[in-house]
Scaffold this motif. Structure first.
Motif, PDB file in Angstrom:
ATOM      1  N   GLY A 122       4.177   8.784   3.860  1.00  0.00           N
ATOM      2  CA  GLY A 122       3.716   9.157   2.524  1.00  0.00           C
ATOM      3  C   GLY A 122       2.447   9.975   2.568  1.00  0.00           C
ATOM      4  N   ARG A 123       1.839  10.119   1.391  1.00  0.00           N
ATOM      5  CA  ARG A 123       0.653  10.957   1.263  1.00  0.00           C
ATOM      6  C   ARG A 123      -0.589  10.137   0.948  1.00  0.00           C
ATOM      7  NH1 ARG A 123       2.310  13.507  -4.623  1.00  0.00           N
ATOM      8  NH2 ARG A 123       1.903  11.628  -5.858  1.00  0.00           N
ATOM      9  N   GLY A 174       3.529   7.853  -2.663  1.00  0.00           N
ATOM     10  CA  GLY A 174       4.040   8.962  -3.439  1.00  0.00           C
ATOM     11  C   GLY A 174       5.555   9.037  -3.386  1.00  0.00           C
ATOM     12  N   PRO A 175       6.151   9.948  -4.158  1.00  0.00           N
ATOM     13  CA  PRO A 175       7.619  10.074  -4.186  1.00  0.00           C
ATOM     14  C   PRO A 175       8.151  10.579  -2.851  1.00  0.00           C
ATOM     15  CG  PRO A 175       6.572  11.858  -5.414  1.00  0.00           C
ATOM     16  CD  PRO A 175       5.485  10.891  -5.058  1.00  0.00           C
ATOM     17  N   GLY A 176       9.315  10.077  -2.477  1.00  0.00           N
ATOM     18  CA  GLY A 176       9.953  10.523  -1.239  1.00  0.00           C
ATOM     19  C   GLY A 176       9.454   9.849   0.016  1.00  0.00           C
ATOM     20  N   ALA A 177       8.552   8.893  -0.089  1.00  0.00           N
ATOM     21  CA  ALA A 177       8.015   8.230   1.102  1.00  0.00           C
ATOM     22  C   ALA A 177       9.014   7.198   1.620  1.00  0.00           C
ATOM     23  CB  ALA A 177       6.687   7.555   0.785  1.00  0.00           C
ATOM     24  N   SER A 178       8.957   6.934   2.918  1.00  0.00           N
ATOM     25  CA  SER A 178       9.759   5.890   3.546  1.00  0.00           C
ATOM     26  C   SER A 178       8.892   5.147   4.544  1.00  0.00           C
ATOM     27  CB  SER A 178      10.986   6.491   4.246  1.00  0.00           C
ATOM     28  OG  SER A 178      10.576   7.387   5.267  1.00  0.00           O
ATOM     29  N   ALA A 179       9.339   3.942   4.930  1.00  0.00           N
ATOM     30  CA  ALA A 179       8.527   3.101   5.805  1.00  0.00           C
ATOM     31  C   ALA A 179       9.404   2.505   6.901  1.00  0.00           C
ATOM     32  CB  ALA A 179       7.834   1.991   5.015  1.00  0.00           C
ATOM     33  N   LEU A 180       8.755   2.114   8.000  1.00  0.00           N
ATOM     34  CA  LEU A 180       9.428   1.506   9.141  1.00  0.00           C
ATOM     35  C   LEU A 180       8.587   0.328   9.621  1.00  0.00           C
ATOM     36  CD1 LEU A 180      11.554   1.409  11.424  1.00  0.00           C
ATOM     37  CD2 LEU A 180      10.122   3.058  12.675  1.00  0.00           C
ATOM     38  N   VAL A 181       9.218  -0.855   9.735  1.00  0.00           N
ATOM     39  CA  VAL A 181       8.567  -2.058  10.239  1.00  0.00           C
ATOM     40  C   VAL A 181       9.139  -2.354  11.618  1.00  0.00           C
ATOM     41  CG1 VAL A 181       8.104  -4.497   9.855  1.00  0.00           C
ATOM     42  CG2 VAL A 181       8.263  -2.939   7.901  1.00  0.00           C
ATOM     43  N   GLU A 182       8.280  -2.384  12.626  1.00  0.00           N
ATOM     44  CA  GLU A 182       8.706  -2.634  14.002  1.00  0.00           C
ATOM     45  C   GLU A 182       7.983  -3.867  14.539  1.00  0.00           C
ATOM     46  OE1 GLU A 182       9.380   1.430  16.238  1.00  0.00           O
ATOM     47  OE2 GLU A 182       7.542   1.547  15.035  1.00  0.00           O
ATOM     48  N   MET A 183       8.770  -4.777  15.112  1.00  0.00           N
ATOM     49  CA  MET A 183       8.220  -5.967  15.755  1.00  0.00           C
ATOM     50  C   MET A 183       8.671  -5.970  17.209  1.00  0.00           C
ATOM     51  SD  MET A 183       8.831  -8.875  12.818  1.00  0.00           S
ATOM     52  CE  MET A 183       8.176 -10.125  13.931  1.00  0.00           C
ATOM     53  N   GLU A 184       7.691  -5.977  18.118  1.00  0.00           N
ATOM     54  CA  GLU A 184       7.995  -5.942  19.550  1.00  0.00           C
ATOM     55  C   GLU A 184       7.417  -7.196  20.206  1.00  0.00           C
ATOM     56  OE1 GLU A 184       7.032  -3.157  23.476  1.00  0.00           O
ATOM     57  OE2 GLU A 184       6.882  -2.308  21.446  1.00  0.00           O
ATOM     58  N   TYR A 185       8.320  -8.070  20.707  1.00  0.00           N
ATOM     59  CA  TYR A 185       7.895  -9.303  21.353  1.00  0.00           C
ATOM     60  C   TYR A 185       7.648  -9.044  22.836  1.00  0.00           C
ATOM     61  CZ  TYR A 185       9.281 -12.039  17.272  1.00  0.00           C
ATOM     62  OH  TYR A 185       9.380 -12.576  16.005  1.00  0.00           O
ATOM     63  N   GLY A 186       6.460  -9.376  23.296  1.00  0.00           N
ATOM     64  CA  GLY A 186       6.142  -9.329  24.703  1.00  0.00           C
ATOM     65  C   GLY A 186       5.991 -10.725  25.263  1.00  0.00           C
ATOM     66  N   LEU A 187       5.525 -10.803  26.506  1.00  0.00           N
ATOM     67  CA  LEU A 187       5.338 -12.109  27.120  1.00  0.00           C
ATOM     68  C   LEU A 187       4.184 -12.868  26.481  1.00  0.00           C
ATOM     69  CD1 LEU A 187       5.875 -11.235  30.893  1.00  0.00           C
ATOM     70  CD2 LEU A 187       7.485 -12.332  29.318  1.00  0.00           C
ATOM     71  N   ASN A 241       0.828  -1.210   0.000  1.00  0.00           N
ATOM     72  CA  ASN A 241       0.000   0.000   0.000  1.00  0.00           C
ATOM     73  C   ASN A 241       0.860   1.257   0.000  1.00  0.00           C
ATOM     74  OD1 ASN A 241      -2.512  -1.203  -0.077  1.00  0.00           O
ATOM     75  ND2 ASN A 241      -2.717  -1.317   2.138  1.00  0.00           N
ATOM     76  N   THR A 242       1.983   1.233   0.748  1.00  0.00           N
ATOM     77  CA  THR A 242       2.870   2.396   0.749  1.00  0.00           C
ATOM     78  C   THR A 242       3.481   2.609  -0.628  1.00  0.00           C
ATOM     79  OG1 THR A 242       3.375   2.001   3.084  1.00  0.00           O
ATOM     80  CG2 THR A 242       4.868   3.430   1.864  1.00  0.00           C
ATOM     81  N   LEU A 243       3.878   1.514  -1.284  1.00  0.00           N
ATOM     82  CA  LEU A 243       4.430   1.636  -2.637  1.00  0.00           C
ATOM     83  C   LEU A 243       3.407   2.219  -3.610  1.00  0.00           C
ATOM     84  CD1 LEU A 243       6.459  -1.685  -3.073  1.00  0.00           C
ATOM     85  CD2 LEU A 243       7.358   0.635  -3.271  1.00  0.00           C
ATOM     86  N   LYS A 244       2.149   1.798  -3.465  1.00  0.00           N
ATOM     87  CA  LYS A 244       1.118   2.241  -4.406  1.00  0.00           C
ATOM     88  C   LYS A 244       0.702   3.684  -4.161  1.00  0.00           C
ATOM     89  CE  LYS A 244      -1.082  -2.248  -5.291  1.00  0.00           C
ATOM     90  NZ  LYS A 244      -2.333  -3.038  -5.126  1.00  0.00           N
TER      91      LYS A 244
END
Length: 398
Positions: free
Chosen positions: A343-344, A319-332, A313-316
């Motif tokens: 992006g826009r 828009g130009p200049g967009a960046s993404a961050l994937v965060e995985m947080e393991y809890g108990l 979805n971010t790629l589609k």
């Protein structure tokens, strides 16, 4: 700014009425003071007590003009007509007729507005006929234009209010239709999967049952035949699994050519997915917090597909200049997954009719999890998934 003022006025209508009527009430009090301390000619041969009562009858009903505009207009009109019959000249109190007429024009239908305007014009004509022995058409026309201007302002306010109400109703209806379309899409997808799975599983399980029965009869008399039957059972099971996976893939392609069958991805391939997205021109970072835990294959596939869909979805739409961050947080007991971008495409990624977010919610719900997708403050979009892990996740998946 005007939107906030309008919202506050709706929450506190009584305060707004007092503020709007404050100048009129001050003018009325000034009139009473002038009558009380002025020459006796101001009293017109009547006792002073008549004027406060008259002012109360004309001013007090105005506080209910929003809820009962017709009743208020009738009261002030009858009171003004009684004043005319008593021979009392028009006073600032009588502006209440115009205020009540405006309330009728702005809150009721056009026929009632026309009737209120005609009554106000009739009262104006009676007042001019009493005040002057030699009527001046120019003065009457000027006063009449003032009355008509107030009446037109009320009609305009009524039209604008109805227009805004229609816009709000249309927005609510569109939101309801969007939610309904999402529910229908999810239900249709589940029904189609159920039908296809029924056909695939029923056929292959029937073959497996026949082969198993044959193997059970031949296991003593013809071990080689029984071995061949067991091999056929294994081959049929693998074929059924491949067909089911391929069929689910077809449901998600929406006309795109189906890829050749391959093992389903897992968390170990997230780095490859991120590298593939980077090669497509979208800067992506992957961060893992906490101690990674072993997840069932189905839950690993769910995490992988959620990340894949969010980055797609971010790629589609980013828009130009967009960046993404994937965060995985393991809890108990929970795995928290966040995919954010700057992006826009926030208004487009969750557009009605798309199956991306619907599919992510369906996958997370299979393991007792949840998905939240919303625009970020300042721009961009964020997808947050919460999936149970450990014994909790295995029991819910079962």
């Amino acid at each position: 700014m005007f939107g906030r003022l309008r919202a506050r006025s709706r929450r506190h209508p009584g305060v707004v009425d007092v503020l709007w009527l404050a100048p009129f009430m001050l003018a009325s009090l000034g009139t009473l003071a002038m009558i009380a301390f002025g020459p006796d000619s101001y009293k017109g041969g009547l006792g002073f007590w008549v004027y406060p009562v008259m002012g109360l009858v004309l001013v007090a009903p105005l506080f209910w003009r929003r809820s009962r505009p017709l009743t208020v207009f009738a009261i002030v009109s009858v009171a003004s007509f009684g004043q005319w019959l008593a021979g009392v000249d028009p006073l600032p109190f009588n502006v209440a007729v115009l205020i009540a007429m405006y309330a009728v024009a702005s809150l009721r239908s056009l026929p009632w507005a026309v009737a209120a305007g005609l009554v106000a014009e009739l009262g104006l004509a009676l007042s001019f006929g009493r005040m002057t022995t030699d009527p001046d058409p120019t003065s009457f026309a000027s006063a009449s234009v003032f009355v008509v201007a107030i009446w037109i302002a009320g009609i305009y306010a009524n039209t604008r209010r109805r227009y805004l109400e229609s816009l709000e109703e249309r927005a609510e209806r569109a939101e309801h239709e969007r939610d309904q379309q999402a529910r229908l899409a999810a239900a249709a997808e589940r029904a189609r999967i159920a039908r296809e799975l029924h056909d695939v599983v029923a056929h292959n399980v029937s073959v497996i049952i026949v082969q198993a029965d044959g193997a059970s009869y031949a296991i003593d008399s013809d071990p080689e035949q029984a071995r061949m039957a067991m091999q056929a059972i294994a081959a049929t099971g693998r074929q059924a699994l491949a067909e089911m996976r391929r069929m689910v893939g077809v449901l998600r392609t929406d006309g795109v050519a189906v890829e050749e069958y391959a093992p389903q991805p897992s968390l170990s391939q997230l780095d490859e997915l991120v590298a593939q997205v980077r090669s497509s021109g979208l800067p992506v970072d992957l961060r893992v917090v906490g101690v990674p835990q072993e997840l069932p294959e189905g839950e690993q596939l769910t995490v992988y597909r959620i990340v894949q869909e969010a980055l797609t979805n971010t790629l589609k739409h980013g828009g130009p200049g967009a960046s993404a961050l994937v965060e995985m947080e393991y809890g108990l007991r929970e795995l928290l997954l966040r995919v954010t971008d700057d992006g826009r495409g926030a208004a487009v990624a969750g557009r009605p009719g798309g199956h991306g977010l619907v599919g992510m919610r369906e996958r997370a719900a299979m393991f007792g999890g949840s998905i939240e997708a919303r625009p970020r403050l300042g721009g961009g979009f964020q997808v947050t998934a919460r999936l149970p892990i450990g014994e909790t996740g295995r029991s819910r998946a079962a």
